[in-house]
Design a protein around this motif. Sequence first.
Motif, PDB file in Angstrom:
ATOM      1  N   LYS A 155      -5.259 -11.686   1.332  1.00  0.00           N
ATOM      2  CA  LYS A 155      -6.537 -11.236   0.771  1.00  0.00           C
ATOM      3  C   LYS A 155      -6.417 -10.930  -0.718  1.00  0.00           C
ATOM      4  CE  LYS A 155     -10.584  -8.466   1.882  1.00  0.00           C
ATOM      5  NZ  LYS A 155     -11.205  -7.576   2.882  1.00  0.00           N
ATOM      6  N   SER A 156      -5.236 -10.509  -1.161  1.00  0.00           N
ATOM      7  CA  SER A 156      -5.059 -10.216  -2.585  1.00  0.00           C
ATOM      8  C   SER A 156      -5.160 -11.483  -3.424  1.00  0.00           C
ATOM      9  CB  SER A 156      -3.708  -9.549  -2.828  1.00  0.00           C
ATOM     10  OG  SER A 156      -2.637 -10.468  -2.666  1.00  0.00           O
ATOM     11  N   TYR A 157      -4.928 -12.641  -2.823  1.00  0.00           N
ATOM     12  CA  TYR A 157      -4.995 -13.901  -3.552  1.00  0.00           C
ATOM     13  C   TYR A 157      -6.419 -14.447  -3.643  1.00  0.00           C
ATOM     14  CZ  TYR A 157       0.000 -14.835  -4.224  1.00  0.00           C
ATOM     15  OH  TYR A 157       1.302 -14.806  -4.648  1.00  0.00           O
ATOM     16  N   GLY A 158      -7.372 -13.748  -3.024  1.00  0.00           N
ATOM     17  CA  GLY A 158      -8.753 -14.207  -3.090  1.00  0.00           C
ATOM     18  C   GLY A 158      -8.891 -15.610  -2.531  1.00  0.00           C
ATOM     19  N   ARG A 159      -9.327 -16.531  -3.370  1.00  0.00           N
ATOM     20  CA  ARG A 159      -9.515 -17.916  -2.936  1.00  0.00           C
ATOM     21  C   ARG A 159      -8.331 -18.825  -3.267  1.00  0.00           C
ATOM     22  NH1 ARG A 159     -15.836 -19.600  -3.293  1.00  0.00           N
ATOM     23  NH2 ARG A 159     -16.756 -17.569  -2.849  1.00  0.00           N
ATOM     24  N   ALA A 160      -7.292 -18.266  -3.860  1.00  0.00           N
ATOM     25  CA  ALA A 160      -6.130 -19.083  -4.205  1.00  0.00           C
ATOM     26  C   ALA A 160      -5.314 -19.381  -2.949  1.00  0.00           C
ATOM     27  CB  ALA A 160      -5.264 -18.363  -5.231  1.00  0.00           C
ATOM     28  N   PRO A 161      -4.859 -20.624  -2.766  1.00  0.00           N
ATOM     29  CA  PRO A 161      -4.134 -21.005  -1.547  1.00  0.00           C
ATOM     30  C   PRO A 161      -2.622 -20.955  -1.702  1.00  0.00           C
ATOM     31  CG  PRO A 161      -4.710 -22.977  -2.725  1.00  0.00           C
ATOM     32  CD  PRO A 161      -5.218 -21.810  -3.581  1.00  0.00           C
ATOM     33  N   THR A 162      -2.120 -20.244  -2.713  1.00  0.00           N
ATOM     34  CA  THR A 162      -0.705 -20.329  -3.074  1.00  0.00           C
ATOM     35  C   THR A 162       0.135 -19.196  -2.502  1.00  0.00           C
ATOM     36  OG1 THR A 162      -1.377 -19.275  -5.157  1.00  0.00           O
ATOM     37  CG2 THR A 162      -1.049 -21.652  -5.181  1.00  0.00           C
ATOM     38  N   PHE A 163      -0.307 -18.562  -1.420  1.00  0.00           N
ATOM     39  CA  PHE A 163       0.359 -17.381  -0.880  1.00  0.00           C
ATOM     40  C   PHE A 163       1.504 -17.747   0.070  1.00  0.00           C
ATOM     41  CE2 PHE A 163       0.731 -14.072   2.397  1.00  0.00           C
ATOM     42  CZ  PHE A 163       1.037 -12.983   1.592  1.00  0.00           C
ATOM     43  N   LEU A 164       2.585 -16.988  -0.008  1.00  0.00           N
ATOM     44  CA  LEU A 164       3.695 -17.077   0.930  1.00  0.00           C
ATOM     45  C   LEU A 164       3.970 -15.688   1.502  1.00  0.00           C
ATOM     46  CD1 LEU A 164       6.219 -19.352  -1.004  1.00  0.00           C
ATOM     47  CD2 LEU A 164       4.849 -19.991   0.987  1.00  0.00           C
ATOM     48  N   ALA A 165       4.466 -15.618   2.743  1.00  0.00           N
ATOM     49  CA  ALA A 165       4.693 -14.333   3.404  1.00  0.00           C
ATOM     50  C   ALA A 165       5.607 -13.439   2.587  1.00  0.00           C
ATOM     51  CB  ALA A 165       5.274 -14.558   4.794  1.00  0.00           C
ATOM     52  N   MET A 166       6.675 -13.997   2.013  1.00  0.00           N
ATOM     53  CA  MET A 166       7.607 -13.139   1.283  1.00  0.00           C
ATOM     54  C   MET A 166       6.975 -12.568   0.025  1.00  0.00           C
ATOM     55  SD  MET A 166      10.359 -15.963   0.011  1.00  0.00           S
ATOM     56  CE  MET A 166       9.914 -17.681   0.015  1.00  0.00           C
ATOM     57  N   THR A 167       5.950 -13.219  -0.515  1.00  0.00           N
ATOM     58  CA  THR A 167       5.196 -12.647  -1.621  1.00  0.00           C
ATOM     59  C   THR A 167       4.503 -11.372  -1.162  1.00  0.00           C
ATOM     60  OG1 THR A 167       4.774 -14.872  -2.469  1.00  0.00           O
ATOM     61  CG2 THR A 167       3.429 -13.093  -3.356  1.00  0.00           C
ATOM     62  N   GLY A 168       3.882 -11.439   0.007  1.00  0.00           N
ATOM     63  CA  GLY A 168       3.200 -10.264   0.551  1.00  0.00           C
ATOM     64  C   GLY A 168       4.155  -9.128   0.862  1.00  0.00           C
ATOM     65  N   TYR A 169       5.327  -9.463   1.378  1.00  0.00           N
ATOM     66  CA  TYR A 169       6.315  -8.423   1.689  1.00  0.00           C
ATOM     67  C   TYR A 169       6.750  -7.701   0.413  1.00  0.00           C
ATOM     68  CZ  TYR A 169       6.755 -10.824   6.210  1.00  0.00           C
ATOM     69  OH  TYR A 169       6.507 -11.379   7.439  1.00  0.00           O
ATOM     70  N   GLU A 170       6.930  -8.447  -0.652  1.00  0.00           N
ATOM     71  CA  GLU A 170       7.296  -7.817  -1.918  1.00  0.00           C
ATOM     72  C   GLU A 170       6.157  -6.966  -2.451  1.00  0.00           C
ATOM     73  OE1 GLU A 170       9.960  -6.991  -5.133  1.00  0.00           O
ATOM     74  OE2 GLU A 170      10.138  -7.581  -3.041  1.00  0.00           O
ATOM     75  N   GLN A 171       4.924  -7.422  -2.267  1.00  0.00           N
ATOM     76  CA  GLN A 171       3.774  -6.622  -2.689  1.00  0.00           C
ATOM     77  C   GLN A 171       3.780  -5.242  -2.039  1.00  0.00           C
ATOM     78  OE1 GLN A 171       0.368  -8.944  -1.546  1.00  0.00           O
ATOM     79  NE2 GLN A 171       0.221 -10.011  -3.505  1.00  0.00           N
ATOM     80  N   VAL A 172       3.917  -5.221  -0.706  1.00  0.00           N
ATOM     81  CA  VAL A 172       3.790  -3.933  -0.012  1.00  0.00           C
ATOM     82  C   VAL A 172       5.022  -3.060  -0.205  1.00  0.00           C
ATOM     83  CG1 VAL A 172       2.096  -4.761   1.644  1.00  0.00           C
ATOM     84  CG2 VAL A 172       4.526  -4.955   2.207  1.00  0.00           C
ATOM     85  N   ARG A 173       6.177  -3.661  -0.488  1.00  0.00           N
ATOM     86  CA  ARG A 173       7.327  -2.846  -0.861  1.00  0.00           C
ATOM     87  C   ARG A 173       7.021  -2.057  -2.123  1.00  0.00           C
ATOM     88  NH1 ARG A 173      10.679  -2.060  -4.457  1.00  0.00           N
ATOM     89  NH2 ARG A 173       9.780  -3.741  -5.719  1.00  0.00           N
ATOM     90  N   SER A 174       6.440  -2.758  -3.108  1.00  0.00           N
ATOM     91  CA  SER A 174       6.098  -2.135  -4.377  1.00  0.00           C
ATOM     92  C   SER A 174       4.973  -1.105  -4.209  1.00  0.00           C
ATOM     93  CB  SER A 174       5.680  -3.212  -5.382  1.00  0.00           C
ATOM     94  OG  SER A 174       5.278  -2.645  -6.599  1.00  0.00           O
ATOM     95  N   ILE A 175       3.963  -1.443  -3.403  1.00  0.00           N
ATOM     96  CA  ILE A 175       2.847  -0.520  -3.176  1.00  0.00           C
ATOM     97  C   ILE A 175       3.329   0.757  -2.508  1.00  0.00           C
ATOM     98  CG2 ILE A 175       0.728  -0.175  -1.848  1.00  0.00           C
ATOM     99  CD1 ILE A 175       0.159  -3.179  -2.301  1.00  0.00           C
ATOM    100  N   ALA A 176       4.181   0.631  -1.485  1.00  0.00           N
ATOM    101  CA  ALA A 176       4.692   1.813  -0.791  1.00  0.00           C
ATOM    102  C   ALA A 176       5.475   2.696  -1.746  1.00  0.00           C
ATOM    103  CB  ALA A 176       5.562   1.397   0.392  1.00  0.00           C
ATOM    104  N   ALA A 177       6.247   2.078  -2.640  1.00  0.00           N
ATOM    105  CA  ALA A 177       6.995   2.855  -3.628  1.00  0.00           C
ATOM    106  C   ALA A 177       6.047   3.598  -4.560  1.00  0.00           C
ATOM    107  CB  ALA A 177       7.917   1.940  -4.423  1.00  0.00           C
ATOM    108  N   ALA A 178       4.993   2.925  -4.997  1.00  0.00           N
ATOM    109  CA  ALA A 178       4.021   3.563  -5.886  1.00  0.00           C
ATOM    110  C   ALA A 178       3.329   4.739  -5.201  1.00  0.00           C
ATOM    111  CB  ALA A 178       2.990   2.535  -6.351  1.00  0.00           C
ATOM    112  N   LEU A 179       2.938   4.572  -3.949  1.00  0.00           N
ATOM    113  CA  LEU A 179       2.271   5.650  -3.228  1.00  0.00           C
ATOM    114  C   LEU A 179       3.204   6.832  -2.977  1.00  0.00           C
ATOM    115  CD1 LEU A 179       0.161   3.600  -0.639  1.00  0.00           C
ATOM    116  CD2 LEU A 179      -0.662   4.809  -2.677  1.00  0.00           C
ATOM    117  N   ALA A 180       4.516   6.551  -2.917  1.00  0.00           N
ATOM    118  CA  ALA A 180       5.495   7.624  -2.729  1.00  0.00           C
ATOM    119  C   ALA A 180       5.885   8.278  -4.056  1.00  0.00           C
ATOM    120  CB  ALA A 180       6.740   7.073  -2.038  1.00  0.00           C
ATOM    121  N   GLY A 181       5.332   7.774  -5.164  1.00  0.00           N
ATOM    122  CA  GLY A 181       5.619   8.353  -6.472  1.00  0.00           C
ATOM    123  C   GLY A 181       6.863   7.803  -7.137  1.00  0.00           C
ATOM    124  N   ASP A 182       7.447   6.745  -6.590  1.00  0.00           N
ATOM    125  CA  ASP A 182       8.646   6.145  -7.160  1.00  0.00           C
ATOM    126  C   ASP A 182       8.241   4.977  -8.051  1.00  0.00           C
ATOM    127  OD1 ASP A 182      11.108   5.060  -7.755  1.00  0.00           O
ATOM    128  OD2 ASP A 182      11.851   5.063  -5.693  1.00  0.00           O
TER     129      ASP A 182
END
Length: 453
Positions: A370-397
Amino acid sequence: MNESAASLPTVVIGAGPVGLAAAAHLVARGQDPLVLETGPSAGTAVREWSHVRLFSPWAEVVDPAAEKLLAPTGWVRPDGAAYPSGGDWADLYLQPLADVLGERVRYGTRVTGVSRNGRDRVVDADREELPFTVHLVTPDGRQERLTARAVIDASGTWSTPSPLGADGLPALGERAASDRITYRVPDVKDPAVRARYAGKRTAVIGSGTSAFTALAQLATLAKEHPGTHTSWVLRRGIGENTFGGGESDQLPARGALGLRAKAAVDDGCAEAITGFRTTEVVRSPDGRLVLTGEDGRRLGPVDEVIVLTGLRPDLPFLDELRLGLDERLQAPLELAPLIDPNVHSCGTVHPHGASELTHPEKDFYLAGMKSYGRAPTFLAMTGYEQVRSIAAALAGDREAAERVELTLPETGVCGGAGLFDEPDAQTAPAGDGGGCCGAPTSTEIQGTDVPTQ
C-alpha cells in the motif's frame, strides 16, 4: 503524546506478510501491537492466489524478526532456495506467525475509518498529543471504536484492482460484462476455472508479471485443449524490456517467467495486440465480448477477458487523516520519486524506511504494497525493511530507524504474481518449445492500425 496515550497499542491493519512482520518487530521492541485482519485467517489476500508461485525464494520472503519469534515454537524455515506458492507462504509461514502472536491478531474485523480522537482533519489543537481512533466492524456485524498510540496500514492493494479502461476508469460496458471479466490470475487446475477457459478465446490485458503468469497458464491449457487461444493486449508496444530481465534477471524465477510468456507468443499460443487502449466493452449477439480501442479498432469477439492492469490503494477510510501523498502514484511524497515505475524497477529502488514513509499525521504509516500506491515495483523484503525501521522509530530509536540497509535484485518487470504452480516452473525457463499451439487462428481487429508506443 501523553502517558496514557503512549500505553495504548499500535494498531496494524492487515495480517498479511508485512502487517505480521510489523507486529513481530513491535514485539521485539517491547511494544504492544494489535493486528486487525478483515479475513478469517492470516494472509487472506495471499490465499486468493494460492496457486501462484512466488518469484522470490523462501530466504527472501521470511522476515528476520518473525523468524526469531517463531523459533521457540520449533518452527524451521523451509529450504531457503525453494520457491513457495502463495498457499505455501500462507500455510507454512504466515498462519504460524499469526498463531504465535495469538490474541494480538483479530480476524473478521474490517476497519472503516481512522482519525485522531476528537479531532477531524481540520482541527490543529493538541493534535499530535492525542491518540488515534479506529472505527471497525466486528465479525458479528457490530460497530466498534478503539484507540491507538500509532497506526500502521499494511492492508495492501489486493482488494482494489485497476479497471480495464485505459484512462484509469472502468471502460464503458465493463461493469455490465462482469460475468465474463476477471481481475485475477486464473487457477486452471481448478476444474470450474479450467472449463471457463479451455477451448475458448481469452483477452489478457496487462504487461506485468501477473499478465506473464496468465499467458503461461493459458499456454499450458492450450496444449491440452485445442481451440484455446489468447489475445495479449498491451497499451504500448513490444520493446527490448517487455518480457523482463530474462536470463540476466537476479531473481531467476522472475526472468524465467518472462521467457515463458515470450514462448507463449512465439509458439502461437498467444498473439500480441499492441497500442490498444480499451474504451468500451460491447456484448455481441452470441454473448461474447468485443473490445473497442480509443483509436476505433475493435478486438473480438472473445469469450473471456482477464484484466491485470495493476492495483491501487484503498484510501477513503483514511479521509480524516492528514496524508502526504504523491498526486500520481498515491504513495508517500518522499517515497514516490524513489519508486516511480517510469524510472525504477524494484532492483533500483533506493533503500528506505520511516523517514520516507512519514506523513503530516504523526505516527501514522502506510507500509508494504500500500505504501507503493500504484507502483508495481514492490518486493516482500522491501516491506520487511520498512516495518523494521517504523518499529524502531515508534520505539524512539532514531539511529536504528535511519540505518536502513537493503540490497535488492536488479532487473526488469516487478510486482504482481510469480510463476504458476507447476513443478517444473522453477527450472524450465522457456517452456518446452516446439510450437505448442501452432499458427494462431486470426482474431478480428477492425479499423486502422496505430503505431506501437
